[in-house]
Scaffold this active site. Sequence first.
Site, PDB file in Angstrom:
ATOM      1  N   ASN A   9       0.974  -1.341   0.075  1.00  0.00           N
ATOM      2  CA  ASN A   9      -0.044   0.076  -0.007  1.00  0.00           C
ATOM      3  C   ASN A   9       0.963   1.232  -0.144  1.00  0.00           C
ATOM      4  OD1 ASN A   9      -1.699   1.978   0.653  1.00  0.00           O
ATOM      5  ND2 ASN A   9      -2.338   1.356   2.606  1.00  0.00           N
ATOM      6  N   HIS A  95      -9.526   1.040   5.325  1.00  0.00           N
ATOM      7  CA  HIS A  95      -8.288   1.148   5.919  1.00  0.00           C
ATOM      8  C   HIS A  95      -8.230   2.181   7.188  1.00  0.00           C
ATOM      9  CE1 HIS A  95      -4.097   2.293   6.813  1.00  0.00           C
ATOM     10  NE2 HIS A  95      -3.734   1.271   6.174  1.00  0.00           N
ATOM     11  N   GLU A  97      -6.782   4.411   8.273  1.00  0.00           N
ATOM     12  CA  GLU A  97      -6.557   5.969   7.954  1.00  0.00           C
ATOM     13  C   GLU A  97      -7.806   6.542   7.189  1.00  0.00           C
ATOM     14  OE1 GLU A  97      -3.065   5.260   5.873  1.00  0.00           O
ATOM     15  OE2 GLU A  97      -2.060   4.688   7.563  1.00  0.00           O
ATOM     16  N   GLU A 167      -5.292  -5.458  10.884  1.00  0.00           N
ATOM     17  CA  GLU A 167      -4.358  -4.276  10.881  1.00  0.00           C
ATOM     18  C   GLU A 167      -4.603  -3.624  12.363  1.00  0.00           C
ATOM     19  OE1 GLU A 167      -2.482  -2.836   6.987  1.00  0.00           O
ATOM     20  OE2 GLU A 167      -4.278  -1.811   7.376  1.00  0.00           O
ATOM     21  N   GLY A 173       2.587   2.029  10.970  1.00  0.00           N
ATOM     22  CA  GLY A 173       3.373   3.035  10.841  1.00  0.00           C
ATOM     23  C   GLY A 173       4.162   3.516  12.049  1.00  0.00           C
ATOM     24  N   SER A 213       3.380  -2.443  10.281  1.00  0.00           N
ATOM     25  CA  SER A 213       4.869  -2.276  10.618  1.00  0.00           C
ATOM     26  C   SER A 213       5.349  -4.032  10.036  1.00  0.00           C
ATOM     27  CB  SER A 213       5.326  -2.203  11.965  1.00  0.00           C
ATOM     28  OG  SER A 213       4.772  -0.987  12.285  1.00  0.00           O
TER      29      SER A 213
HETATM   30  P1  PGA Z   1       2.767  -0.080   7.997  1.00  0.00           P
HETATM   31  O1  PGA Z   1       1.473   0.232   7.103  1.00  0.00           O
HETATM   32  O2  PGA Z   1       3.201  -1.185   7.215  1.00  0.00           O
HETATM   33  O3  PGA Z   1       3.869   1.267   7.237  1.00  0.00           O
HETATM   34  O4  PGA Z   1       2.757  -0.051   9.306  1.00  0.00           O
HETATM   35  C1  PGA Z   1       0.357  -0.860   7.075  1.00  0.00           C
HETATM   36  C2  PGA Z   1      -0.897  -0.241   6.398  1.00  0.00           C
HETATM   37  O5  PGA Z   1      -1.272   0.645   6.716  1.00  0.00           O
HETATM   38  O6  PGA Z   1      -1.472  -0.984   5.613  1.00  0.00           O
END
Ligand code: PGA
Length: 252
Positions: A9, A95, A97, A167, A173, A213
């Site tokens: 992603n 997601h 976010e 997730e 992140g 991560s």
């Molecule tokens: P990340 O993001 O690997 O940077 O933690 C994962 C995601 O948001 O799908």
Amino acid sequence: MTLPLMAGNWKMNKTIEEGLTFALSLKELLAGIDAVEIVIAPPFTMLDRVKERLGNSNIRLAAQNLFWKEEGAFTGEISPVMVRDVGCEYVILGHSERRGYFNEDDSMINKKVLAALKNELNPILCVGETLEEREEGKTFKVIEMQVRAGLAGCLQGQMRYVTIAYEPIWAIGTGKTAKPEEAEDVHQRIREVLHELFEMDALEDTRIIYGGSVGPQNVDALMAQPNIDGALVGGASLKADSFERIVRFRAV
Ligand code: PGA
């Protein structure tokens, strides 16, 4: 059982030129891999040209979002028909976010999942708990609710096109990954919920992947868990060598 799925992603990163150069290097580095399904999700602005650059490679394209209506007066939105038209086979939905910054709730995400399926796109439905919810012991409850609501109205026969991405929000992140056994516990619970909702046979191809991560340092241990069928990767998918290492995981 279907192949493991490794999805990158890109989020809101890279100009068109950077994206095209990057896609070309991935195409070369990952050529010939056929034991893993490889997906990348670049920003909308470059999907068309990345698709062209990838040609007939083993890398498939995903959109990072879509709107559930097929056309009309919805300024700024992208329809499932358009996502399909540009050559995407997958779409990331719900997601954290999107849920967090853009107030997407389970019922909106459910409409998106149904719209994706209707338009022959494979939805990657993201679910995950906050740190607070985990600490209060509510992880299973939250995940179960998100899975049930996100899949409401899905038909048994559609489940082979669906991927669930677990997730945990506290792991995205942040450099903090769920321990492989912690992730496995939740994946197992998701599998149980799916079995409550759909018949066993319908679920043989439904993948449950982990995100948060994921990187070269932890992918092998995660992939060794019986119910982890792949990874949704953010940060580590933006560099060719780390994404390559993830795709070439060696489950230990
Ligand atoms: P990340 O993001 O690997 O940077 O933690 C994962 C995601 O948001 O799908």
